[in-house]
Design an enzyme around this catalytic site. Structure first.
Site, short mmCIF file in Angstrom:
data_model
loop_
_atom_site.label_atom_id
_atom_site.label_comp_id
_atom_site.label_asym_id
_atom_site.label_seq_id
_atom_site.Cartn_x
_atom_site.Cartn_y
_atom_site.Cartn_z
N GLU A 176 -36.93 -38.96 72.95
CA GLU A 176 -38.22 -38.52 72.24
C GLU A 176 -37.73 -37.75 70.73
OE1 GLU A 176 -40.71 -40.17 72.69
OE2 GLU A 176 -41.08 -40.92 74.61
N ARG A 180 -38.33 -39.53 67.31
CA ARG A 180 -39.31 -38.87 66.36
C ARG A 180 -38.86 -37.83 65.49
NH1 ARG A 180 -44.82 -39.19 70.03
NH2 ARG A 180 -43.90 -40.35 71.90
N ASP A 308 -36.59 -51.08 77.19
CA ASP A 308 -36.85 -51.96 75.84
C ASP A 308 -35.82 -51.65 74.70
OD1 ASP A 308 -37.99 -49.30 75.63
OD2 ASP A 308 -39.93 -49.86 74.99
N GLU A 498 -46.61 -51.85 69.39
CA GLU A 498 -45.52 -53.08 69.55
C GLU A 498 -45.97 -54.12 69.20
OE1 GLU A 498 -44.19 -49.60 71.53
OE2 GLU A 498 -46.15 -50.65 71.98
#
Length: 621
Positions: A176, A180, A308, A498
């Site tokens: 993360e 980010r 993913d 998404e």
């Protein structure tokens, strides 16, 4: 008289009788004649050979010129889409609506949670979900820049320069924080050329690097930013997560390119080297991988949560390196994985929605996360690396494709799939088709005989995740049942991006306005159900519409950015110059070659931008 004798003397050499009386001279004359004849013949032969070679080269040149012209002709449609499409008045109006939504979200954050990680709109307070790194602010930098919100961008820049401090005694997610914070800062640097962003990106990346100090180089997923101690979360049994370990390559390669320090790239590319050693034929990996042994652990295979973005980055690192031979391995691994993805695609009855199953060992589950809705866009983006026929095949899987039975939607392509000689549309669920695999001939299997008309493929399914609920907002995941199509599983919506991400790619790469209409409908549903006076919130339940109390940072970083770009000219962040990380931060493409020297790379490649004027989110509150 003297001259007459001299003339007769010379003429005798032309008399054959002279040589018949002198055999040695006759032999010399014969040898001279042969030599001259051979020389002339040799020259003529060489000339003929050169003429043949020149003719061949001219033919090859003509063929190459014809091929180049064909390629140019094939690219004209895309070039028209990307450069020559006029700015539609409706697009302008919708783009301004999305920009106003961004301003509403940003102003609410600035008013109630400035400098904190995320806004809790209903309680009008901030929360430090990521250790107090200003996640929403950093995540929003490039969105502000792209939308031309210069005053807001400059204020955020000053906070980054003067207040952003990474020396936190906090157990941070490497994944993360990378997508980010590192990604957000690098994107802001590439867009603005302001070195303060690059310096901050390097600072936080240096604090993350000890996570890669494992026996295999596969990183631990948690690290203390102040102390540098890293570990994996207890709930994984000590294993690393596939997506968390394979989704730092874009950011760290870019950081090496811009700083001239190869250590960042070396760390993350070693991970791919280790994974390549265990990469299966179908390119599908379980979500848990050992950082000590370098082997996978028996666990689910999914294109949803925790799997993913590993597959996404295989493609995007290839694009980031400008598709050279240096990054060819990434493309090859991605293509393997796409064959695996195709083996998981099934359709529902009666509406023929296509979806991507999850797999655990030999067992398949008829379930798909909304997170997996990045896949249609990924497939469309990946089609750009193929030839004409292959590109159409990949786009066929990515696009909504169905027979027009009174439908108002256009017919795009028909997908033909033959699985081990059997027709997939004879089965209706994963369990019916578990034994089917793609024939291992190195190609996708497409043909006119035994065809499957793919009516509702992945993008259409993802759009219907939204359209199938009372609020027109998608749940977190869906289950599929024979004869009943789809049903929402986990029913919250946390403002995920998404589906609109895929719509953005599909529109950019096809020019079909249907995707813009779908995106606009989704935006309107957010406006109706998620907008409140103090920001935007998710829903605890997409059926009842009950609201939660969190404005996720990725709503500003991804959802609103992709919606804005969906209604912007393709010259804004063109896809041949930029690649988006998994948090929608555009990173400049820099061509990679074997043995690249990292010195001064940041100075050699200045960004060129044309402007006008996650993933694994936390659970609901």
């Amino acid at each position: 008289m003297a001259r007459s004798r001299s003339s007769s003397s010379k003429l005798r050499y032309c008399n054959p009788a002279y040589y018949l009386k002198r055999p040695k001279r006759l032999a010399l004359l014969f040898i001279a004649f042969v030599c001259v004849s051979f020389f002339v013949w040799d020259r003529q032969t060489l000339v003929r050979e050169h003429e043949v070679e020149i003719a061949k080269l001219n033919d090859e040149l003509a063929n190459l010129q014809n091929l180049l012209e064909e390629i140019k002709n094939e690219g004209n449609a895309v070039k028209k889409i990307q450069k020559d499409v006029p700015d539609d008045p409706i697009d302008i109006q919708r783009r301004e609506k999305v920009k106003e939504a961004m301003l509403h979200a940003w102003n609410s954050y600035e008013k109630y949670a400035w400098g904190q990680d995320e806004l809790q709109p209903q309680s009008k307070s901030g929360v430090n979900s990521f250790g107090g790194l200003g996640a929403t602010l950093v995540d929003s930098l490039d969105t502000l820049f792209i939308m031309g919100l210069n005053e807001q961008f400059q204020k955020a820049r000053e906070w980054v320069a003067n207040s952003l401090d990474f020396n936190k005694n906090y157990e941070a997610s490497v994944f993360e924080t990378t997508i980010r914070v590192v990604g957000g800062l690098l994107s802001a640097y590439d867009l603005s050329e302001d070195k303060v962003f690059l310096d901050k990106a390097r600072d936080i990346a240096d604090r993350l690097l000890p996570a890669w100090d494992t026996p295999t180089g596969i990183p631990y997923n948690i690290i203390n930013l102040a102390q540098g101690r890293s570990h994996n979360p207890g709930w994984t049994g000590g294993e690393s997560i596939l997506a968390d370990s394979g989704t730092e390559q874009l950011e760290f390669i870019a950081l090496s390119q811009r700083t001239g320090d190869p250590k960042y790239q070396q760390k993350v590319e070693n991970v791919i080297t280790q994974i390549k050693n265990i990469f299966p034929d179908d390119g599908l990996l379980p979500i848990y991988i050992s950082p000590t042994r370098g082997t996978t652990t028996y666990s689910v295979i999914t294109f949803g949560a925790m799997g993913d973005s590993f597959y996404e980055y295989l493609l995007k690192v290839w694009i980031q390196g400008n598709k050279t031979s240096t990054v060819k391995l990434y493309r090859e691994m991605w293509e393997q994985s796409m064959k695996g993805l195709l083996s998981l695609v099934r359709r529902t009855t009666p509406s023929s929605f296509a979806y991507i199953c999850e797999k655990n060992g030999d067992s398949l589950t008829d379930k798909m996360d909304e997170l997996a809705c990045f896949a249609p866009g990924m497939l469309a983006l990946g089609s750009s690396g193929y030839g004409r026929e292959e590109s159409q095949k990949i786009l066929s899987l990515a696009e909504e494709s169905f027979e027009a039975r009174g439908s108002s939607f256009p017919l795009f392509y028909t997908l033909f799939v033959n699985l081990s000689g059997r027709i997939i549309d004879k089965a209706t669920s994963c369990s019916d088709i578990q034994g089917l695999v793609f024939e291992n001939d190195g190609d996708f299997l497409w043909g006119a005989s035994g065809h499957l008309a793919a009516w509702d493929l992945l993008a259409w399914t993802c759009y219907n995740f939204y359209q199938s609920t009372p609020t027109k907002l998608a749940g977190e995941n869906y289950f599929f049942h024979a004869g009943q199509d789809m049903s929402v599983g986990t029913s919250w919506n946390i403002l995920r991006p998404e589906t609109v991400e895929s719509l953005f790619y599909l529109w950019r790469l096809t020019g079909n306005k249907t995707y813009q209409e779908w995106g606009w409908n989704i935006f309107q549903a957010f406006e109706k159900n998620s907008r409140i006076e103090s920001g935007y919130v998710g829903l605890k339940d997409v059926n009842s519409g009950v609201k939660d109390n969190m404005m996720q940072s990725f709503f500003l970083a991804e959802t609103l950015k992709y919606l804005y770009l969906l209604f912007s000219p393709p010259s804004v962040i063109p896809l041949d110059e930029w690649v988006f990380n998994t948090e929608a931060h555009p990173i400049r493409i820099v061509t990679r070659h074997d043995g690249d020297d990292f010195k001064n790379t940041g100075e050699q490649h200045k960004p060129k931008l044309k402007l006008r004027g996650r993933k694994e989110g936390r659970s609901r509150d």
